[in-house]
Structures are given as C-alpha cells and as structure tokens.
Write a protein that holds these residues in place. Sequence first.
Motif, PDB file in Angstrom:
ATOM      1  N   GLY A 185       0.809  -1.212   0.000  1.00 38.51           N
ATOM      2  CA  GLY A 185       0.000   0.000   0.000  1.00 38.51           C
ATOM      3  C   GLY A 185       0.837   1.253   0.000  1.00 38.51           C
ATOM      4  N   SER A 186       0.189   2.373   0.281  1.00 40.13           N
ATOM      5  CA  SER A 186       0.897   3.651   0.349  1.00 40.13           C
ATOM      6  C   SER A 186       1.200   3.972   1.809  1.00 40.13           C
ATOM      7  CB  SER A 186       0.056   4.760  -0.280  1.00 40.13           C
ATOM      8  OG  SER A 186      -1.123   4.942   0.476  1.00 40.13           O
ATOM      9  N   TYR A 187       2.214   4.803   2.017  1.00 39.11           N
ATOM     10  CA  TYR A 187       2.671   5.104   3.365  1.00 39.11           C
ATOM     11  C   TYR A 187       2.989   6.581   3.492  1.00 39.11           C
ATOM     12  CZ  TYR A 187       3.185   0.074   3.696  1.00 39.11           C
ATOM     13  OH  TYR A 187       2.935  -1.270   3.710  1.00 39.11           O
ATOM     14  N   LEU A 188       2.869   7.089   4.712  1.00 39.30           N
ATOM     15  CA  LEU A 188       3.336   8.433   5.018  1.00 39.30           C
ATOM     16  C   LEU A 188       4.831   8.322   5.266  1.00 39.30           C
ATOM     17  CD1 LEU A 188       0.529   9.445   7.539  1.00 39.30           C
ATOM     18  CD2 LEU A 188       0.676  10.010   5.100  1.00 39.30           C
ATOM     19  N   VAL A 189       5.607   9.045   4.487  1.00 41.98           N
ATOM     20  CA  VAL A 189       7.053   8.902   4.598  1.00 41.98           C
ATOM     21  C   VAL A 189       7.735  10.256   4.777  1.00 41.98           C
ATOM     22  CG1 VAL A 189       7.128   6.756   3.279  1.00 41.98           C
ATOM     23  CG2 VAL A 189       7.403   8.935   2.098  1.00 41.98           C
ATOM     24  N   SER A 190       8.872  10.209   5.434  1.00 44.20           N
ATOM     25  CA  SER A 190       9.711  11.370   5.655  1.00 44.20           C
ATOM     26  C   SER A 190      10.625  11.577   4.454  1.00 44.20           C
ATOM     27  CB  SER A 190      10.553  11.138   6.917  1.00 44.20           C
ATOM     28  OG  SER A 190      11.690  11.959   6.933  1.00 44.20           O
ATOM     29  N   GLU A 191      10.694  12.811   3.980  1.00 44.87           N
ATOM     30  CA  GLU A 191      11.585  13.138   2.860  1.00 44.87           C
ATOM     31  C   GLU A 191      13.038  12.854   3.229  1.00 44.87           C
ATOM     32  OE1 GLU A 191      12.568  14.314  -0.946  1.00 44.87           O
ATOM     33  OE2 GLU A 191      10.544  14.142  -0.157  1.00 44.87           O
ATOM     34  N   GLN A 192      13.431  13.249   4.432  1.00 45.06           N
ATOM     35  CA  GLN A 192      14.809  13.032   4.875  1.00 45.06           C
ATOM     36  C   GLN A 192      15.092  11.539   5.019  1.00 45.06           C
ATOM     37  OE1 GLN A 192      16.166  15.617   7.964  1.00 45.06           O
ATOM     38  NE2 GLN A 192      17.843  14.274   8.547  1.00 45.06           N
ATOM     39  N   ALA A 193      14.162  10.812   5.593  1.00 45.30           N
ATOM     40  CA  ALA A 193      14.354   9.364   5.747  1.00 45.30           C
ATOM     41  C   ALA A 193      14.495   8.694   4.389  1.00 45.30           C
ATOM     42  CB  ALA A 193      13.203   8.761   6.547  1.00 45.30           C
TER      43      ALA A 193
END
Length: 160
Positions: A43-51
């Motif tokens: 699925g889709s996830y909320l992700v950190s740009e830096q991570a």
Amino acid sequence: MNKIVSTQLLASDHMEHLELPSETWNMRREYFENLIFEYEEKGSYLVSEQACALIAEVQSCFCAGAWITVIILAFTVIDAQLRETELLDFKGNSKQLLKRLGFDARFQKLRLRRNELVHINLDSPAITVDQQWADRGKLEEEAKESIQLMLEAFFSNPGT
C-alpha cells in the motif's frame, strides 16, 4: 589501550573491506530492493523526505559492505521517519520517542548499538580494526537486522 596507526594504513585496510560494484554488489542491491518491495506492494505510506534520502545512503553502504555505517544510518532513518511522520513537535530524545510510540525492545537495542558506535568509550571501544577484519559475517548480519528494523519503522504508518 590506544593503538598508533598511520592514516595511510588505516585507509588502505578499511578500503579492502568495501566492495566495488560487482556481482556481490548487485546481489546486495537486489536483496535490499526486494525487502523494500515487500513493503511497498502492501500500500501507500506516510514517509519522511529526509528518511527517504537516507535510505538511499543506507543502500549504498550496504552494497559496499560498510556494515557499521549501515547500522548507524539505519537508526538515523528510524529517528527521522518517526519525527517527521508521527510526532512532528516531539522534543524528547530517541529513547523517549520510541517508548512513546510503543516500539519494542529491538528498536531500543538498535538505538543503544548506534550510540555505542557514535559515542566513544575509551575503555571499551564499540568497534576495532581487528573486529572489522575478523567479524565481517557477524557485522553483516547485524547490518541486515538493522535494515529490517529500519524498514519496519519506515513503513509503519500506512496512508489512507
């Protein structure tokens, strides 16, 4: 006990551990990408740009066989991901962050290992040049475990 080592010797010893792009490099790249794919296909996830950017660094270090760097960066990804997607205004330390979000002891163990590697203890170094030579297999397994935890945390927040 401190050792006096010429930086030229140290650099050449360390570089022998790193893999240049080769079949080994490609096998490690495929291993890493397959792990990511297992999560991405769910699925889709909320992700950190830096991570996200740091994961690319973790992958490069993994492919090169820079196991200690993988361990250090894997926890850095976890910290960045959780602070940017879970608790944006959190001001506590990483130990408190993991506890507040309910992450288990495996994550605290990785945090402690990262701390040992980053913060020097003159009486008991976390890694030595001798260990870099003698414990390559053990360090690789530790790096793989770190990657598993990193991806578990990175993909812990499904989007809607």
